[in-house]
Design a protein around this motif. Structure first.
Motif, mmCIF file in Angstrom:
data_model
loop_
_atom_site.group_PDB
_atom_site.id
_atom_site.type_symbol
_atom_site.label_atom_id
_atom_site.label_comp_id
_atom_site.label_asym_id
_atom_site.label_seq_id
_atom_site.Cartn_x
_atom_site.Cartn_y
_atom_site.Cartn_z
ATOM 1 N N MET A 87 64.510 49.342 19.469
ATOM 2 C CA MET A 87 65.517 50.360 19.766
ATOM 3 C C MET A 87 65.595 50.574 21.268
ATOM 4 S SD MET A 87 65.549 54.360 18.532
ATOM 5 C CE MET A 87 64.197 54.935 19.568
ATOM 6 N N ARG A 88 66.830 50.623 21.774
ATOM 7 C CA ARG A 88 67.082 50.986 23.175
ATOM 8 C C ARG A 88 67.699 52.376 23.139
ATOM 9 N NH1 ARG A 88 70.687 47.195 24.497
ATOM 10 N NH2 ARG A 88 72.457 48.592 24.484
ATOM 11 N N ASN A 89 67.149 53.305 23.926
ATOM 12 C CA ASN A 89 67.625 54.678 23.866
ATOM 13 C C ASN A 89 67.460 55.382 25.202
ATOM 14 O OD1 ASN A 89 64.609 54.703 22.890
ATOM 15 N ND2 ASN A 89 65.011 56.768 23.633
ATOM 16 N N TRP A 90 68.028 56.585 25.246
ATOM 17 C CA TRP A 90 67.833 57.520 26.345
ATOM 18 C C TRP A 90 67.052 58.696 25.797
ATOM 19 C CZ3 TRP A 90 69.483 56.529 31.256
ATOM 20 C CH2 TRP A 90 70.419 55.492 31.416
ATOM 21 N N TYR A 91 66.221 59.290 26.617
ATOM 22 C CA TYR A 91 65.548 60.539 26.265
ATOM 23 C C TYR A 91 65.974 61.551 27.315
ATOM 24 C CZ TYR A 91 61.926 63.888 24.978
ATOM 25 O OH TYR A 91 61.253 65.020 24.568
ATOM 26 N N ALA A 92 66.469 62.707 26.874
ATOM 27 C CA ALA A 92 67.017 63.706 27.792
ATOM 28 C C ALA A 92 66.543 65.092 27.385
ATOM 29 C CB ALA A 92 68.544 63.644 27.762
ATOM 30 N N GLY A 93 66.472 65.981 28.351
ATOM 31 C CA GLY A 93 66.079 67.351 28.060
ATOM 32 C C GLY A 93 65.915 68.143 29.344
ATOM 33 N N ALA A 103 53.703 72.853 36.319
ATOM 34 C CA ALA A 103 54.444 74.001 35.779
ATOM 35 C C ALA A 103 55.888 73.594 35.522
ATOM 36 C CB ALA A 103 54.388 75.152 36.774
ATOM 37 N N PRO A 104 56.567 74.285 34.623
ATOM 38 C CA PRO A 104 57.964 73.972 34.332
ATOM 39 C C PRO A 104 58.836 74.071 35.592
ATOM 40 C CG PRO A 104 57.128 75.634 32.807
ATOM 41 C CD PRO A 104 56.076 75.416 33.829
ATOM 42 N N THR A 105 59.724 73.118 35.746
ATOM 43 C CA THR A 105 60.629 73.106 36.901
ATOM 44 C C THR A 105 62.027 73.581 36.527
ATOM 45 O OG1 THR A 105 61.311 70.825 36.479
ATOM 46 C CG2 THR A 105 59.396 71.155 37.939
ATOM 47 N N GLY A 106 62.352 73.613 35.244
ATOM 48 C CA GLY A 106 63.700 73.965 34.804
ATOM 49 C C GLY A 106 64.709 72.866 35.043
ATOM 50 N N ARG A 107 64.239 71.726 35.488
ATOM 51 C CA ARG A 107 65.149 70.628 35.816
ATOM 52 C C ARG A 107 65.464 69.777 34.590
ATOM 53 N NH1 ARG A 107 63.138 68.357 41.639
ATOM 54 N NH2 ARG A 107 65.180 67.389 41.588
ATOM 55 N N ALA A 108 66.704 69.335 34.537
ATOM 56 C CA ALA A 108 67.147 68.443 33.469
ATOM 57 C C ALA A 108 66.776 67.004 33.833
ATOM 58 C CB ALA A 108 68.653 68.555 33.276
ATOM 59 N N PHE A 109 66.629 66.176 32.810
ATOM 60 C CA PHE A 109 66.312 64.766 33.024
ATOM 61 C C PHE A 109 66.994 63.931 31.955
ATOM 62 C CE2 PHE A 109 63.173 66.375 30.112
ATOM 63 C CZ PHE A 109 63.122 65.403 29.134
ATOM 64 N N ARG A 110 67.124 62.653 32.246
ATOM 65 C CA ARG A 110 67.620 61.662 31.290
ATOM 66 C C ARG A 110 67.138 60.309 31.771
ATOM 67 N NH1 ARG A 110 72.737 58.615 30.311
ATOM 68 N NH2 ARG A 110 73.017 58.518 28.044
ATOM 69 N N PHE A 111 66.377 59.615 30.938
ATOM 70 C CA PHE A 111 65.872 58.308 31.340
ATOM 71 C C PHE A 111 65.820 57.376 30.139
ATOM 72 C CE2 PHE A 111 62.172 60.659 30.062
ATOM 73 C CZ PHE A 111 61.324 59.737 29.484
ATOM 74 N N ARG A 132 59.054 52.852 28.982
ATOM 75 C CA ARG A 132 59.807 54.021 29.434
ATOM 76 C C ARG A 132 59.964 53.954 30.953
ATOM 77 N NH1 ARG A 132 55.357 55.434 26.959
ATOM 78 N NH2 ARG A 132 54.580 56.167 28.949
ATOM 79 N N ASP A 133 61.033 54.503 31.438
ATOM 80 C CA ASP A 133 61.217 54.589 32.883
ATOM 81 C C ASP A 133 60.576 55.891 33.364
ATOM 82 O OD1 ASP A 133 61.964 54.516 35.519
ATOM 83 O OD2 ASP A 133 64.099 54.150 35.129
ATOM 84 N N ASP A 134 59.234 55.905 33.369
ATOM 85 C CA ASP A 134 58.484 57.108 33.739
ATOM 86 C C ASP A 134 58.732 57.525 35.182
ATOM 87 O OD1 ASP A 134 57.372 57.330 31.202
ATOM 88 O OD2 ASP A 134 55.583 56.187 31.738
ATOM 89 N N LEU A 141 62.265 65.287 37.538
ATOM 90 C CA LEU A 141 61.584 66.566 37.402
ATOM 91 C C LEU A 141 61.103 67.111 38.743
ATOM 92 C CD1 LEU A 141 59.417 65.984 34.195
ATOM 93 C CD2 LEU A 141 61.696 67.015 34.387
ATOM 94 N N GLY A 142 61.144 66.270 39.790
ATOM 95 C CA GLY A 142 60.663 66.685 41.095
ATOM 96 C C GLY A 142 59.156 66.606 41.240
ATOM 97 N N ILE A 143 58.502 65.917 40.311
ATOM 98 C CA ILE A 143 57.039 65.777 40.335
ATOM 99 C C ILE A 143 56.623 64.707 41.339
ATOM 100 C CG2 ILE A 143 55.046 65.079 38.940
ATOM 101 C CD1 ILE A 143 56.391 66.553 36.588
#
Length: 145
Positions: A87-93, A103-111, A132-134, A141-143
């Motif tokens: 399976m090829r997919n995107w993970y977003a949140g 700590a939570p950044t509140g930033r959105a991501f999609r990879f 995964r494209d970690d 996320l700004g990490i």
């Protein structure tokens, strides 16, 4: 030439893989893991000590649902051949809870992700490999820069 039984097996396996991500990872319904994975399943992508059995999968889902409660898997394509599904997919949140000590950044991501699963004769998942494209995830996320 595919037979009706191999086509049925491929469709059953693809449906099971969809359920893993839609129900367990996206909804947090971890009982699905016990149903769909063999008790001795191996996750080849996980770090040593977290590869064998279903317990590490439960912990992974819990960690991701805490960090990204709105996390969603967007399936782009699936292919099945014999006992294997890819399976090829995107993970977003959104980063709304602690993740890897951050700590939570509140930033959105999609990879992007790619998952490869092998199913046993009993129809349950026996092995998993993932890519995964970690780097993109952590940058969004700004990490990391």
């Amino acid at each position: 030439m595919e037979t009706t039984s191999t086509t049925a097996q491929a469709e059953r396996n693809k449906a099971a893989m969809r359920r893993v991500y839609a129900e367990a990872f996206d909804q947090g319904r971890t009982e699905v893991l016990d149903e769909l994975f063999a008790p001795d399943a191996v996750n080849h992508t996980a770090p040593p000590g977290h590869r064998d059995g279903i317990a590490p999968l439960h912990a992974l889902v819990a960690m991701l649902r805490t960090a990204f409660p709105d996390g969603r898997t967007e399936i782009e394509d699936m292919a099945a051949d014999g006992d294997t599904v890819v399976m090829r997919n995107w993970y977003a949140g959104t980063h709304l809870g602690p993740f890897l000590g951050h700590a939570p950044t509140g930033r959105a991501f999609r990879f992007r992700q790619i998952h490869w699963m092998r199913f046993g004769a009993d129809g349950r998942i026996a092995e998993h490999w993932g890519v995964r494209d970690d780097v993109a995830h952590l940058q969004q996320l700004g990490i990391i820069a």
